[in-house]
Design an enzyme around this catalytic site. Structure first.
Site, PDB file in Angstrom:
ATOM      1  N   GLY A  94       0.819  -1.212   0.000  1.00 35.20           N
ATOM      2  CA  GLY A  94       0.000   0.000   0.000  1.00 35.20           C
ATOM      3  C   GLY A  94       0.847   1.254   0.000  1.00 35.20           C
ATOM      4  N   ALA A  95       1.975   1.212  -0.720  1.00 35.78           N
ATOM      5  CA  ALA A  95       2.940   2.325  -0.654  1.00 35.78           C
ATOM      6  C   ALA A  95       2.808   3.303  -1.818  1.00 35.78           C
ATOM      7  CB  ALA A  95       4.368   1.773  -0.596  1.00 35.78           C
ATOM      8  N   ASP A 136      -2.182  -7.539  -5.212  1.00 35.98           N
ATOM      9  CA  ASP A 136      -3.425  -7.495  -4.454  1.00 35.98           C
ATOM     10  C   ASP A 136      -3.175  -8.365  -3.232  1.00 35.98           C
ATOM     11  OD1 ASP A 136      -5.869  -7.790  -3.278  1.00 35.98           O
ATOM     12  OD2 ASP A 136      -6.933  -8.374  -5.105  1.00 35.98           O
ATOM     13  N   VAL A 137      -3.064  -7.744  -2.070  1.00 43.27           N
ATOM     14  CA  VAL A 137      -2.679  -8.512  -0.878  1.00 43.27           C
ATOM     15  C   VAL A 137      -3.724  -9.561  -0.497  1.00 43.27           C
ATOM     16  CG1 VAL A 137      -1.223  -6.648   0.044  1.00 43.27           C
ATOM     17  CG2 VAL A 137      -3.618  -6.832   0.798  1.00 43.27           C
ATOM     18  N   TYR A 176     -14.322  -2.347   9.961  1.00 44.22           N
ATOM     19  CA  TYR A 176     -12.924  -1.864   9.924  1.00 44.22           C
ATOM     20  C   TYR A 176     -12.265  -2.044  11.298  1.00 44.22           C
ATOM     21  CZ  TYR A 176      -8.995   1.373   9.502  1.00 44.22           C
ATOM     22  OH  TYR A 176      -7.738   1.933   9.511  1.00 44.22           O
ATOM     23  N   VAL A 177     -12.981  -1.647  12.352  1.00 41.60           N
ATOM     24  CA  VAL A 177     -12.446  -1.770  13.716  1.00 41.60           C
ATOM     25  C   VAL A 177     -12.094  -3.234  14.006  1.00 41.60           C
ATOM     26  CG1 VAL A 177     -13.073  -1.565  16.164  1.00 41.60           C
ATOM     27  CG2 VAL A 177     -13.668   0.274  14.576  1.00 41.60           C
ATOM     28  N   ALA A 178     -12.996  -4.140  13.601  1.00 41.39           N
ATOM     29  CA  ALA A 178     -12.767  -5.572  13.865  1.00 41.39           C
ATOM     30  C   ALA A 178     -11.522  -6.074  13.136  1.00 41.39           C
ATOM     31  CB  ALA A 178     -13.995  -6.376  13.444  1.00 41.39           C
ATOM     32  N   LYS A 201      -8.871  -4.355  12.370  1.00 43.77           N
ATOM     33  CA  LYS A 201      -7.650  -3.816  12.986  1.00 43.77           C
ATOM     34  C   LYS A 201      -7.401  -4.465  14.349  1.00 43.77           C
ATOM     35  CE  LYS A 201      -6.323  -1.202   9.603  1.00 43.77           C
ATOM     36  NZ  LYS A 201      -5.087  -1.493   8.851  1.00 43.77           N
TER      37      LYS A 201
HETATM   38  N1  LIG Z   1      -5.092   7.687   7.646  1.00 49.78           N
HETATM   39  C1  LIG Z   1      -5.496   7.373   8.869  1.00 49.78           C
HETATM   40  O1  LIG Z   1      -6.105   8.181   9.600  1.00 49.78           O
HETATM   41  C2  LIG Z   1      -5.209   6.006   9.434  1.00 49.78           C
HETATM   42  C3  LIG Z   1      -5.400   5.814  10.815  1.00 49.78           C
HETATM   43  C4  LIG Z   1      -5.121   4.566  11.363  1.00 49.78           C
HETATM   44  C5  LIG Z   1      -4.669   3.551  10.544  1.00 49.78           C
HETATM   45  N2  LIG Z   1      -4.509   3.761   9.216  1.00 49.78           N
HETATM   46  C6  LIG Z   1      -4.009   2.659   8.405  1.00 49.78           C
HETATM   47  O2  LIG Z   1      -2.842   3.096   7.736  1.00 49.78           O
HETATM   48  C7  LIG Z   1      -2.730   2.422   6.480  1.00 49.78           C
HETATM   49  C8  LIG Z   1      -2.600   3.414   5.340  1.00 49.78           C
HETATM   50  O3  LIG Z   1      -3.675   4.342   5.383  1.00 49.78           O
HETATM   51  P1  LIG Z   1      -3.718   5.602   4.400  1.00 49.78           P
HETATM   52  O4  LIG Z   1      -4.487   6.663   5.107  1.00 49.78           O
HETATM   53  O5  LIG Z   1      -2.357   5.904   3.886  1.00 49.78           O
HETATM   54  O6  LIG Z   1      -4.659   5.031   3.238  1.00 49.78           O
HETATM   55  P2  LIG Z   1      -4.557   5.167   1.622  1.00 49.78           P
HETATM   56  O7  LIG Z   1      -5.882   4.765   1.097  1.00 49.78           O
HETATM   57  O8  LIG Z   1      -4.022   6.520   1.274  1.00 49.78           O
HETATM   58  O9  LIG Z   1      -3.461   4.089   1.230  1.00 49.78           O
HETATM   59  C9  LIG Z   1      -3.766   2.721   1.209  1.00 49.78           C
HETATM   60  C10 LIG Z   1      -3.003   2.092   0.071  1.00 49.78           C
HETATM   61  O10 LIG Z   1      -3.280   0.692   0.084  1.00 49.78           O
HETATM   62  C11 LIG Z   1      -3.490   0.264  -1.267  1.00 49.78           C
HETATM   63  N3  LIG Z   1      -4.328  -0.936  -1.257  1.00 49.78           N
HETATM   64  C12 LIG Z   1      -5.634  -1.027  -0.928  1.00 49.78           C
HETATM   65  N4  LIG Z   1      -6.072  -2.281  -1.094  1.00 49.78           N
HETATM   66  C13 LIG Z   1      -5.011  -3.013  -1.523  1.00 49.78           C
HETATM   67  C14 LIG Z   1      -4.831  -4.373  -1.880  1.00 49.78           C
HETATM   68  N5  LIG Z   1      -5.856  -5.247  -1.827  1.00 49.78           N
HETATM   69  N6  LIG Z   1      -3.616  -4.775  -2.279  1.00 49.78           N
HETATM   70  C15 LIG Z   1      -2.587  -3.896  -2.369  1.00 49.78           C
HETATM   71  N7  LIG Z   1      -2.690  -2.588  -2.064  1.00 49.78           N
HETATM   72  C16 LIG Z   1      -3.895  -2.152  -1.654  1.00 49.78           C
HETATM   73  C17 LIG Z   1      -4.171   1.445  -1.948  1.00 49.78           C
HETATM   74  O11 LIG Z   1      -4.034   1.378  -3.364  1.00 49.78           O
HETATM   75  C18 LIG Z   1      -3.430   2.625  -1.315  1.00 49.78           C
HETATM   76  O12 LIG Z   1      -2.284   2.984  -2.065  1.00 49.78           O
HETATM   77  C19 LIG Z   1      -3.958   1.507   6.393  1.00 49.78           C
HETATM   78  O13 LIG Z   1      -3.631   0.240   6.906  1.00 49.78           O
HETATM   79  C20 LIG Z   1      -4.949   2.190   7.320  1.00 49.78           C
HETATM   80  O14 LIG Z   1      -5.920   1.290   7.796  1.00 49.78           O
HETATM   81  C21 LIG Z   1      -4.766   4.975   8.643  1.00 49.78           C
END
Ligand SMILES: NC(=O)c1ccc[n+]([C@@H]2O[C@H](COP(=O)([O-])OP(=O)(O)OC[C@H]3O[C@@H](n4cnc5c(N)ncnc54)[C@H](O)[C@@H]3O)[C@@H](O)[C@H]2O)c1
Length: 252
Positions: free
Chosen positions: A16-17, A64-65, A159-161, A163
């Protein structure tokens, strides 16, 4: 940020980078000398350019994870290009798409999908990298959960579940992988400003901000130092731990 050596010559996969928090992790690892595998469903050109700007070497892999074969191919691509896998950041998540929904109205198909990505995905990516880490004699896995797994959040039960499952899986994996020298830890971020959250209700953002000891917006860069610590030898005797990085909102 000038290149340093906390992760010199190591190979780190960040899922997800392509954007958001994962992008910040990828750039942060590269700035510390790592080769970075940018694994995402979407195009990662922007992250590749940012990694190269800090002098790092990047490999973009479409993954796709939630698909087992896809995660195996991701690990193989990392090995083919860099010859080793030292770290995995399980950051990809079904998150941006999550809609505020009373729990009794959540679509069962969405419930299943979110578990496939956020829980099964962490399992599959971890098992894809484990053989290489075992062969090398060690490695570090950093999972990304959320503070909502500790604090709860109305309207996001699915989502909570997921995490919460990531927090527990971290402990289970840590116990099982320790014998192979593989450490597994989890970061629980607070509300972070990314493309995924910018349209979330403003009252939310304000309530998180008010509850923090450090009363300012949280940005992706605020998480990078903790990830570097957990990926590097600085945390060599730390495993199975949850680190909440939320500006001092939840304390325990
Ligand atoms: N932003 C927040 O407030 C927040 C808070 C707590 C936790 N998180 C967690 O941090 C992480 C990143 O969040 P973010 O805000 O950067 O979100 P984001 O949506 O900007 O980034 C998520 C990335 O994951 C990729 N992705 C989604 N499904 C995928 C799959 N099946 N296979 C491969 N890649 C996939 C997307 O293409 C995207 O690039 C997530 O795990 C999210 O749950 C975010």
């Amino acid at each position: 940020m000038a290149a340093q050596n906390l992760l010199a010559d190591r190979t780190i996969i960040v899922t997800g980078a392509a954007t958001g928090i994962g992008q910040a992790f990828a750039v942060g690892c590269a700035a510390q000398g790592a080769n970075v595998v940018i694994a995402d469903l979407n195009s990662a050109d922007e992250t590749v350019a940012l990694v190269e700007q800090v002098g790092g070497r990047a490999l973009a892999v479409k993954v796709d994870v939630s698909d087992d074969a896809s995660t195996q191919a991701m690990a193989q691509a990392a090995l083919d290009r860099f010859g080793r896998i030292d770290g995995l950041v399980n950051n990809a998540a079904y998150f941006r798409e999550v809609k505020l929904t009373p729990f009794e109205e959540i679509d069962p198909a969405i419930w299943d999908r979110i578990f496939q990505v956020n829980v099964k995905g962490v399992w599959q990516c971890s098992k894809a990298v484990l053989p290489a880490m075992r062969k090398q004699g060690g490695g570090a896995i950093v999972n990304i959960a959320s503070v909502v797994a500790v604090a709860g959040q109305p309207g996001y039960l699915h989502y909570v579940a997921t995490k919460g499952a990531v927090l527990s899986m971290t402990k289970g994996l840590a116990k099982e992988c320790g014998a192979h020298g593989v450490r597994v830890n989890v970061i629980a971020p607070g509300f972070v400003i990314t493309g995924a959250t910018q349209n979330r209700p403003i009252e939310w953002q304000q309530s998180f901000l008010k509850a923090r000891a450090i009363s300012r917006e949280q940005r992706p860069d605020d998480l990078v130092g903790t990830a570097l610590y957990l990926l590097s030898d600085l945390s060599g005797f730390v495993s199975g731990q949850t680190i909440i990085v939320d500006g001092g909102h939840i304390m325990y």
